[in-house]
Design a protein around this motif. Structure first.
Motif, PDB file in Angstrom:
ATOM      1  N   ALA A  20      51.088 -71.547  99.948  1.00 42.40           N
ATOM      2  CA  ALA A  20      51.995 -70.504 100.908  1.00 42.40           C
ATOM      3  C   ALA A  20      51.530 -69.209 100.573  1.00 42.40           C
ATOM      4  O   ALA A  20      51.330 -68.170 101.199  1.00 42.40           O
ATOM      5  CB  ALA A  20      53.274 -70.850 100.865  1.00 42.40           C
ATOM      6  N   LEU A  21      51.599 -68.827  99.158  1.00 45.35           N
ATOM      7  CA  LEU A  21      51.196 -67.522  98.568  1.00 45.35           C
ATOM      8  C   LEU A  21      49.801 -67.340  98.739  1.00 45.35           C
ATOM      9  O   LEU A  21      49.456 -66.043  98.870  1.00 45.35           O
ATOM     10  CB  LEU A  21      51.315 -67.639  97.189  1.00 45.35           C
ATOM     11  CG  LEU A  21      52.902 -67.721  96.735  1.00 45.35           C
ATOM     12  CD1 LEU A  21      53.203 -67.984  95.203  1.00 45.35           C
ATOM     13  CD2 LEU A  21      53.652 -66.363  96.965  1.00 45.35           C
ATOM     14  N   ALA A  22      48.846 -68.129  99.132  1.00 45.20           N
ATOM     15  CA  ALA A  22      47.395 -67.892  99.431  1.00 45.20           C
ATOM     16  C   ALA A  22      47.419 -67.250 100.776  1.00 45.20           C
ATOM     17  O   ALA A  22      46.255 -66.533 101.139  1.00 45.20           O
ATOM     18  CB  ALA A  22      46.505 -69.027  99.249  1.00 45.20           C
ATOM     19  N   MET A  23      48.284 -67.299 101.716  1.00 47.27           N
ATOM     20  CA  MET A  23      48.380 -66.810 102.968  1.00 47.27           C
ATOM     21  C   MET A  23      47.174 -67.484 103.868  1.00 47.27           C
ATOM     22  O   MET A  23      46.994 -68.430 103.756  1.00 47.27           O
ATOM     23  CB  MET A  23      48.350 -65.252 102.842  1.00 47.27           C
ATOM     24  CG  MET A  23      49.741 -64.817 102.215  1.00 47.27           C
ATOM     25  SD  MET A  23      49.887 -62.984 102.182  1.00 47.27           S
ATOM     26  CE  MET A  23      49.015 -62.745 100.711  1.00 47.27           C
ATOM     27  N   GLY A  24      46.726 -66.625 104.572  1.00 47.91           N
ATOM     28  CA  GLY A  24      45.655 -66.920 105.502  1.00 47.91           C
ATOM     29  C   GLY A  24      44.092 -67.192 104.615  1.00 47.91           C
ATOM     30  O   GLY A  24      43.340 -67.493 105.296  1.00 47.91           O
ATOM     31  N   GLY A  25      44.170 -66.815 103.447  1.00 49.58           N
ATOM     32  CA  GLY A  25      42.837 -67.262 102.740  1.00 49.58           C
ATOM     33  C   GLY A  25      42.237 -66.010 102.291  1.00 49.58           C
ATOM     34  O   GLY A  25      42.485 -64.927 102.884  1.00 49.58           O
ATOM     35  N   GLU A  26      41.365 -65.933 101.297  1.00 49.88           N
ATOM     36  CA  GLU A  26      40.850 -64.855 100.605  1.00 49.88           C
ATOM     37  C   GLU A  26      39.760 -64.138 101.659  1.00 49.88           C
ATOM     38  O   GLU A  26      39.662 -62.842 101.627  1.00 49.88           O
ATOM     39  CB  GLU A  26      39.839 -65.255  99.365  1.00 49.88           C
ATOM     40  CG  GLU A  26      39.320 -63.976  98.709  1.00 49.88           C
ATOM     41  CD  GLU A  26      40.350 -63.086  98.341  1.00 49.88           C
ATOM     42  OE1 GLU A  26      40.151 -61.928  98.391  1.00 49.88           O
ATOM     43  OE2 GLU A  26      41.643 -63.486  97.853  1.00 49.88           O
ATOM     44  N   ASP A  27      39.046 -64.874 102.534  1.00 46.75           N
ATOM     45  CA  ASP A  27      38.281 -64.205 103.485  1.00 46.75           C
ATOM     46  C   ASP A  27      39.110 -63.201 104.643  1.00 46.75           C
ATOM     47  O   ASP A  27      38.712 -61.972 104.843  1.00 46.75           O
ATOM     48  CB  ASP A  27      37.384 -65.130 104.477  1.00 46.75           C
ATOM     49  CG  ASP A  27      36.332 -65.802 103.439  1.00 46.75           C
ATOM     50  OD1 ASP A  27      36.100 -65.450 102.559  1.00 46.75           O
ATOM     51  OD2 ASP A  27      35.818 -66.707 104.018  1.00 46.75           O
ATOM     52  N   LYS A  28      40.236 -63.607 105.024  1.00 46.48           N
ATOM     53  CA  LYS A  28      41.134 -62.951 105.870  1.00 46.48           C
ATOM     54  C   LYS A  28      41.569 -61.987 105.206  1.00 46.48           C
ATOM     55  O   LYS A  28      41.908 -60.785 105.619  1.00 46.48           O
ATOM     56  CB  LYS A  28      42.095 -63.691 106.676  1.00 46.48           C
ATOM     57  CG  LYS A  28      41.335 -64.805 107.571  1.00 46.48           C
ATOM     58  CD  LYS A  28      42.303 -65.616 108.259  1.00 46.48           C
ATOM     59  CE  LYS A  28      41.668 -66.599 109.450  1.00 46.48           C
ATOM     60  NZ  LYS A  28      42.770 -67.716 109.932  1.00 46.48           N
TER      61      LYS A  28
END
Length: 513
Positions: A20-28
């Motif tokens: 959840a804390l990673a949100m949409g991912g590092e690329d986004k």
């Protein structure tokens, strides 16, 4: 690790929280940073007091099985925190999760928190960066009826301050919330509108840019929907904190007081700022800076019909709402936009017990085709209706011109002001002397042997009648004051109404009626 070796499922909890804390991912997240924009959580960290955020609904996901793994926190980061030590509820759209589009679970989570905050008496802040409702969630009869919107449930009655900041491209949901907010802010380069360019072109064939549909200049100059503008997110979040400082936590409290500043502006400063000649223009903003506590004036909608200033400020530490004509723009003549702006501001101040200060210097309302196309009679009378319903204390000061119906709208004589003051330069009548001479004496002048001398005599006669002395003699004006005593007189008037509460009759009026 098996379930038997982790009986309390702590590892599973940690894994779910991490996703959840990673949100949409590092690329986004990287794409967001490349635009100079923060993530939802970074924005909340900068907005709230350090370490105060208490997130709710971290493990929420879409209720559609095929989307559950792609929707951490279901695109809304929500929870409780503090701003300058005051408790608030805050919600931020996560644009890295399906472009921030709202799903049933995430939107429901955010609005439930806002409802609970209203019940508990805590201000709400919404950080918008969302692409409207998620289409799979709202398709079909059951989908459409299942979505939670701010228009559902109890009516918006301004029990607590609601502030919305537009930090990205906001279509649908965030625009709805902004439209019922007390204060709306926008970062330049972002947009707020019903639908984006692609939806518009598909639905109607019309082509328009995001900026044309909802850019900051549109809202600043044409719609008036946004109150404050910022160059970047940092400035915007600072403005959110500053705006909240003028409001109580909830409508059951008075506005927060601040320490009264020592000293003040030079006593004769106003004589330098306001020309005695009514034909000369000046910037009323400089007058406000001289009268109010240093650095306390926060002007709302500054570019939307700037003939009328609406501003929050402090005088002697006490919060006031100011409506002031500005002769620098159209000589202070007001159009339909000024009327909308005034009604919106009256509703805001009446809802949160903020006393009002009116500063007059206007030749009246605009007349002509453009004004009538803007619904001028309706706009003027909506303002009068709001003024009649308004129950916070009102103090009115006439500096120079105050003509026609605009005199009434600015809380002039016989309009229920708690205190009506005037400078010796006050000039009050139905119309300007030069116009009045033509209307009243036009034909007579043509018949006189010396029309120029007669006109001058008539002008002097009208000017004497327009001066504040007759009105003061009949009790319509409470006091004619030395301009150099303006701040002192306003402090006295405000001290007499300190702590007065509004009946909040404007609390559920539309924001831009």
């Amino acid at each position: 690790m098996t379930e038997s070796s982790d009986p309390y499922r702590l590892q599973e909890l940690a894994q779910r929280e991490a996703r959840a804390l990673a949100m949409g991912g590092e690329d986004k997240l990287a794409r967001q940073r490349a635009k100079g924009r923060g993530s939802a959580r970074e924005r909340l960290e900068r907005l709230l007091d350090a370490g105060s955020f208490d997130e709710q609904g971290l493990l929420a996901t879409s209720d559609l099985p095929e989307a559950a793994d792609k929707t951490p926190a279901d695109g809304k980061v929500c929870g409780w925190g503090r701003i300058d030590g005051r408790g608030v509820y805050a919600s931020a759209d996560d644009v890295t999760v399906l472009a921030g589009a709202g799903g049933r679970v995430g939107v429901g989570k955010a609005y439930r928190g806002m409802q609970l905050a209203a019940e508990r008496g805590l201000p709400c802040v919404v950080l918008g960066d969302a692409g409207g409702a998620r289409v799979p969630d709202i398709m079909g009869s059951a989908g459409m009826m299942s979505m939670v919107y701010p228009i559902q449930g109890a009516p918006r009655d301004r029990r607590v301050p609601l502030v919305t900041a537009i930090l990205g491209e906001c279509f649908g949901g965030s625009a709805w919330t902004a439209s019922v907010s007390d204060i709306v802010l926008q970062v330049k380069g972002t947009a707020m509108c019903v639908g984006g360019p692609s939806i518009l072109e598909i639905a109607t064939g019309e082509k328009a840019s995001t900026e044309q549909l909802g850019g900051w200049e549109l809202h600043a100059r044409t719609t008036g929907q946004v109150d404050l503008f910022a160059q970047d997110e940092e400035e915007c979040l600072a403005l959110v904190r500053r705006a909240l400082s003028y409001f109580p936590d909830h409508a059951g409290l008075p506005p927060p007081a601040a320490p009264a500043p020592e000293g003040g502006a030079r006593r004769d400063a106003l004589l330098d700022l306001v020309p005695e000649d009514p034909r000369q223009v000046y910037d009323m903003r400089r007058v406000l800076e001289a009268v109010c506590d240093p650095g306390s004036v926060l002007e709302l909608k500054p570019l939307f019909d700037p003939s009328l200033i609406t501003a929050l400020a402090r005088i002697g530490g006490q919060v006031v709402g100011i409506l002031a004509n500005n002769p620098k723009f159209t000589a202070g003549a007001m159009g339909p936009g000024a009327c909308q702006k005034a009604v919106s501001f009256l509703c805001l101040c009446d809802s949160f017990h903020i006393p009002l200060l009116f500063l007059h210097d206007t030749p009246g309302f605009f007349v002509g085709r453009r004004a009538e196309e803007g619904g001028m009679p309706l706009r003027i009378m909506n303002w009068i209706a709001a003024l009649q319903q308004c129950s916070v204390p009102r103090i009115s000061l006439i500096l120079r011109k105050s003509y026609g119906m605009a005199h009434c709208n600015m809380s002039g004589g016989n309009m229920g002001s708690d205190c009506l003051l005037a400078w010796p330069t006050a000039d009050v009548s139905f119309m300007a002397p030069a116009v009045a001479v033509n209307v009243v004496y036009g034909r007579k002048l043509l018949e006189m042997p010396d029309p120029h001398a007669a006109r001058s005599a008539f002008m002097d006669e009208i000017a004497r009648a327009n001066a504040p002395w007759d009105a003061a003699a009949r009790g319509y004006i409470d006091r004619v004051i030395d301009p150099r005593d303006t701040r002192v007189e306003l402090l006295r008037a405000l001290s007499r109404v300190k702590g007065a509460r509004s009946q909040r009759r404007l609390a559920n009026w539309p924001r831009m009626a």
